[in-house]
Motif scaffolding. Structure first.
Motif, PDB file in Angstrom:
ATOM      1  N   LEU A  44      -5.806  11.697  -5.483  1.00 18.95           N
ATOM      2  CA  LEU A  44      -6.792  12.707  -5.601  1.00 18.95           C
ATOM      3  C   LEU A  44      -7.410  12.545  -4.221  1.00 18.95           C
ATOM      4  CD1 LEU A  44      -8.424  11.636  -8.975  1.00 18.95           C
ATOM      5  CD2 LEU A  44      -7.320  13.714  -8.449  1.00 18.95           C
ATOM      6  N   ARG A  45      -8.424  13.577  -3.795  1.00 18.00           N
ATOM      7  CA  ARG A  45      -9.070  13.773  -2.628  1.00 18.00           C
ATOM      8  C   ARG A  45     -10.642  13.941  -3.112  1.00 18.00           C
ATOM      9  NH1 ARG A  45      -7.309  15.248   3.106  1.00 18.00           N
ATOM     10  NH2 ARG A  45      -9.244  14.214   3.943  1.00 18.00           N
ATOM     11  N   ASP A  46     -11.438  12.975  -2.538  1.00 21.02           N
ATOM     12  CA  ASP A  46     -12.894  13.032  -2.745  1.00 21.02           C
ATOM     13  C   ASP A  46     -13.650  13.204  -1.521  1.00 21.02           C
ATOM     14  OD1 ASP A  46     -15.412  13.125  -3.728  1.00 21.02           O
ATOM     15  OD2 ASP A  46     -15.338  10.869  -3.905  1.00 21.02           O
ATOM     16  N   ARG A  47     -13.924  14.506  -0.942  1.00 25.19           N
ATOM     17  CA  ARG A  47     -14.053  14.673   0.622  1.00 25.19           C
ATOM     18  C   ARG A  47     -13.359  14.070   1.456  1.00 25.19           C
ATOM     19  NH1 ARG A  47     -18.859  14.420  -2.423  1.00 25.19           N
ATOM     20  NH2 ARG A  47     -19.254  12.270  -2.367  1.00 25.19           N
ATOM     21  N   ASP A  48     -13.462  13.130   2.321  1.00 24.19           N
ATOM     22  CA  ASP A  48     -12.679  12.632   3.366  1.00 24.19           C
ATOM     23  C   ASP A  48     -11.897  11.269   2.751  1.00 24.19           C
ATOM     24  OD1 ASP A  48     -13.510  14.504   5.241  1.00 24.19           O
ATOM     25  OD2 ASP A  48     -15.112  13.355   5.840  1.00 24.19           O
ATOM     26  N   ASP A  49     -12.065  10.975   1.630  1.00 25.44           N
ATOM     27  CA  ASP A  49     -11.527   9.773   0.881  1.00 25.44           C
ATOM     28  C   ASP A  49     -10.500  10.144  -0.244  1.00 25.44           C
ATOM     29  OD1 ASP A  49     -13.311   8.222   2.159  1.00 25.44           O
ATOM     30  OD2 ASP A  49     -14.772   8.481   0.635  1.00 25.44           O
ATOM     31  N   PHE A  50      -9.672   9.125  -0.189  1.00 24.11           N
ATOM     32  CA  PHE A  50      -8.624   9.427  -1.267  1.00 24.11           C
ATOM     33  C   PHE A  50      -8.833   8.369  -2.446  1.00 24.11           C
ATOM     34  CE2 PHE A  50      -6.757  11.310   2.637  1.00 24.11           C
ATOM     35  CZ  PHE A  50      -5.941  12.104   1.983  1.00 24.11           C
ATOM     36  N   VAL A  51      -8.443   8.909  -3.431  1.00 18.80           N
ATOM     37  CA  VAL A  51      -8.589   8.107  -4.712  1.00 18.80           C
ATOM     38  C   VAL A  51      -7.069   7.948  -5.340  1.00 18.80           C
ATOM     39  CG1 VAL A  51      -9.545   7.791  -7.020  1.00 18.80           C
ATOM     40  CG2 VAL A  51     -10.601   8.815  -5.350  1.00 18.80           C
ATOM     41  N   ALA A  80       0.178   3.405  -1.383  1.00 15.28           N
ATOM     42  CA  ALA A  80      -0.779   4.131  -1.160  1.00 15.28           C
ATOM     43  C   ALA A  80      -0.912   4.283   0.477  1.00 15.28           C
ATOM     44  CB  ALA A  80      -2.247   3.787  -1.658  1.00 15.28           C
ATOM     45  N   THR A  81      -0.805   2.838   1.205  1.00 19.74           N
ATOM     46  CA  THR A  81      -0.847   2.944   2.555  1.00 19.74           C
ATOM     47  C   THR A  81       0.385   3.784   3.183  1.00 19.74           C
ATOM     48  OG1 THR A  81      -1.724   0.651   2.354  1.00 19.74           O
ATOM     49  CG2 THR A  81      -0.655   1.313   4.510  1.00 19.74           C
ATOM     50  N   GLU A  82       1.583   3.671   2.408  1.00 16.22           N
ATOM     51  CA  GLU A  82       2.831   4.702   2.703  1.00 16.22           C
ATOM     52  C   GLU A  82       2.318   6.175   2.949  1.00 16.22           C
ATOM     53  OE1 GLU A  82       7.392   5.429   1.848  1.00 16.22           O
ATOM     54  OE2 GLU A  82       6.213   3.726   0.601  1.00 16.22           O
ATOM     55  N   PHE A  83       1.427   6.496   1.756  1.00 13.87           N
ATOM     56  CA  PHE A  83       1.222   7.884   1.590  1.00 13.87           C
ATOM     57  C   PHE A  83       0.181   8.261   2.697  1.00 13.87           C
ATOM     58  CE2 PHE A  83      -1.885  10.735   0.097  1.00 13.87           C
ATOM     59  CZ  PHE A  83      -1.293  11.876  -0.401  1.00 13.87           C
ATOM     60  N   LEU A  84      -0.808   7.351   2.968  1.00 20.90           N
ATOM     61  CA  LEU A  84      -1.725   7.857   4.008  1.00 20.90           C
ATOM     62  C   LEU A  84      -1.216   7.706   5.367  1.00 20.90           C
ATOM     63  CD1 LEU A  84      -4.842   5.680   2.848  1.00 20.90           C
ATOM     64  CD2 LEU A  84      -4.544   8.169   2.709  1.00 20.90           C
ATOM     65  N   ILE A  87       0.420  11.188   6.393  1.00 20.43           N
ATOM     66  CA  ILE A  87      -0.489  12.451   6.735  1.00 20.43           C
ATOM     67  C   ILE A  87      -1.576  12.294   7.970  1.00 20.43           C
ATOM     68  CG2 ILE A  87      -0.517  13.073   4.259  1.00 20.43           C
ATOM     69  CD1 ILE A  87      -3.149  11.955   4.007  1.00 20.43           C
ATOM     70  N   PRO A  88      -1.788  13.413   8.582  1.00 24.01           N
ATOM     71  CA  PRO A  88      -2.400  13.362   9.872  1.00 24.01           C
ATOM     72  C   PRO A  88      -3.928  12.660   9.391  1.00 24.01           C
ATOM     73  CG  PRO A  88      -1.712  15.604   9.663  1.00 24.01           C
ATOM     74  CD  PRO A  88      -1.166  14.807   8.357  1.00 24.01           C
ATOM     75  N   GLY A  89      -4.481  11.674  10.099  1.00 23.61           N
ATOM     76  CA  GLY A  89      -5.722  11.116   9.668  1.00 23.61           C
ATOM     77  C   GLY A  89      -5.657  10.261   8.714  1.00 23.61           C
ATOM     78  N   GLY A  90      -4.717  10.134   8.091  1.00 22.26           N
ATOM     79  CA  GLY A  90      -4.771   9.329   6.642  1.00 22.26           C
ATOM     80  C   GLY A  90      -5.045   7.962   7.073  1.00 22.26           C
ATOM     81  N   MET A  91      -4.526   7.287   7.901  1.00 20.54           N
ATOM     82  CA  MET A  91      -4.961   5.800   7.804  1.00 20.54           C
ATOM     83  C   MET A  91      -6.331   5.494   8.290  1.00 20.54           C
ATOM     84  SD  MET A  91      -2.334   4.514   7.287  1.00 20.54           S
ATOM     85  CE  MET A  91      -2.451   2.655   7.349  1.00 20.54           C
ATOM     86  N   GLY A  92      -7.115   6.594   8.683  1.00 17.66           N
ATOM     87  CA  GLY A  92      -8.491   6.336   9.196  1.00 17.66           C
ATOM     88  C   GLY A  92      -9.267   6.885   7.636  1.00 17.66           C
ATOM     89  N   ALA A  93      -8.972   7.158   6.706  1.00 17.63           N
ATOM     90  CA  ALA A  93      -9.720   7.646   5.544  1.00 17.63           C
ATOM     91  C   ALA A  93      -9.901   6.497   4.556  1.00 17.63           C
ATOM     92  CB  ALA A  93      -8.717   8.668   4.687  1.00 17.63           C
ATOM     93  N   GLY A  94     -11.110   6.859   3.908  1.00 17.85           N
ATOM     94  CA  GLY A  94     -11.249   5.795   2.888  1.00 17.85           C
ATOM     95  C   GLY A  94     -10.588   5.737   1.584  1.00 17.85           C
ATOM     96  N   MET A  95     -10.289   4.761   0.998  1.00 11.76           N
ATOM     97  CA  MET A  95      -9.411   5.109  -0.209  1.00 11.76           C
ATOM     98  C   MET A  95      -9.990   4.033  -1.329  1.00 11.76           C
ATOM     99  SD  MET A  95      -6.083   2.855   0.434  1.00 11.76           S
ATOM    100  CE  MET A  95      -5.971   2.220   2.030  1.00 11.76           C
ATOM    101  N   ARG A  96      -9.904   4.194  -2.457  1.00  7.98           N
ATOM    102  CA  ARG A  96     -10.199   3.356  -3.702  1.00  7.98           C
ATOM    103  C   ARG A  96      -8.988   3.488  -4.707  1.00  7.98           C
ATOM    104  NH1 ARG A  96     -14.204   7.188  -5.975  1.00  7.98           N
ATOM    105  NH2 ARG A  96     -13.221   7.713  -8.335  1.00  7.98           N
ATOM    106  N   PHE A  97      -8.983   2.566  -5.571  1.00 14.87           N
ATOM    107  CA  PHE A  97      -7.847   2.506  -6.657  1.00 14.87           C
ATOM    108  C   PHE A  97      -8.612   2.655  -8.080  1.00 14.87           C
ATOM    109  CE2 PHE A  97      -6.271   0.638  -2.994  1.00 14.87           C
ATOM    110  CZ  PHE A  97      -5.124   1.204  -2.814  1.00 14.87           C
ATOM    111  N   ASP A  98      -8.193   3.596  -8.876  1.00 14.30           N
ATOM    112  CA  ASP A  98      -8.771   3.565 -10.327  1.00 14.30           C
ATOM    113  C   ASP A  98      -7.762   3.537 -11.198  1.00 14.30           C
ATOM    114  OD1 ASP A  98     -10.985   4.483  -8.872  1.00 14.30           O
ATOM    115  OD2 ASP A  98     -11.217   6.484  -9.822  1.00 14.30           O
ATOM    116  N   LEU A  99      -8.161   2.844 -12.441  1.00 20.06           N
ATOM    117  CA  LEU A  99      -7.188   2.620 -13.569  1.00 20.06           C
ATOM    118  C   LEU A  99      -7.968   3.601 -14.575  1.00 20.06           C
ATOM    119  CD1 LEU A  99      -5.322   1.311 -15.574  1.00 20.06           C
ATOM    120  CD2 LEU A  99      -6.928  -0.425 -15.870  1.00 20.06           C
TER     121      LEU A  99
END
Length: 116
Positions: A44-51, A80-84, A87-99
């Motif tokens: 998911l995308r939440d503004r500049d972050d990924f979930v 998730a790291t591989e996913f980011l 994508i352009p700028g992905g490694m600088g994005a915030g991320m979290r993990f939900d269950l």
């Protein structure tokens, strides 16, 4: 659940979870994204972050929660790291993990920012 019934039940649970996040304003980026080390159920995308969401379906929330192991969470983090990284700028994005857990009656419970 095994085989086709289990697959369909899991897919239905993922659909419900994705719709719930969308209602709350998240954008679905990918479903069942597969990297070299594993799969992420929902991205998911939440503004500049990924979930990154792991969906577990079981008879009860407790049983669903028990099905997420530290090893599996580690695989999800690496994937998730591989996913980011892809994508352009992905490694600088915030991320979290939900269950996201779905019980036998179809009720949903989400735990944000999980750690084991």
């Amino acid at each position: 659940m095994t085989g086709r019934v289990g697959y369909l039940a899991g897919a239905a649970a993922e659909d419900s979870v994705a719709r719930d996040y969308e209602r709350r304003g998240y954008g679905v980026v990918a479903r069942r994204w597969r990297g070299s080390g594993g799969e992420i159920d929902i991205v998911l995308r939440d503004r500049d972050d990924f979930v990154f969401v792991e969906v577990k379906k079981s008879r009860s929330f407790a049983r669903a929660a028990e099905r997420l192991s530290a090893a599996q969470l580690g695989r999800i983090c690496r994937t998730a790291t591989e996913f980011l990284a892809g994508i352009p700028g992905g490694m600088g994005a915030g991320m979290r993990f939900d269950l996201a857990m779905v019980d036998g009656a179809g009720r949903m419970q989400t735990v944000e920012n999980i750690t084991l």
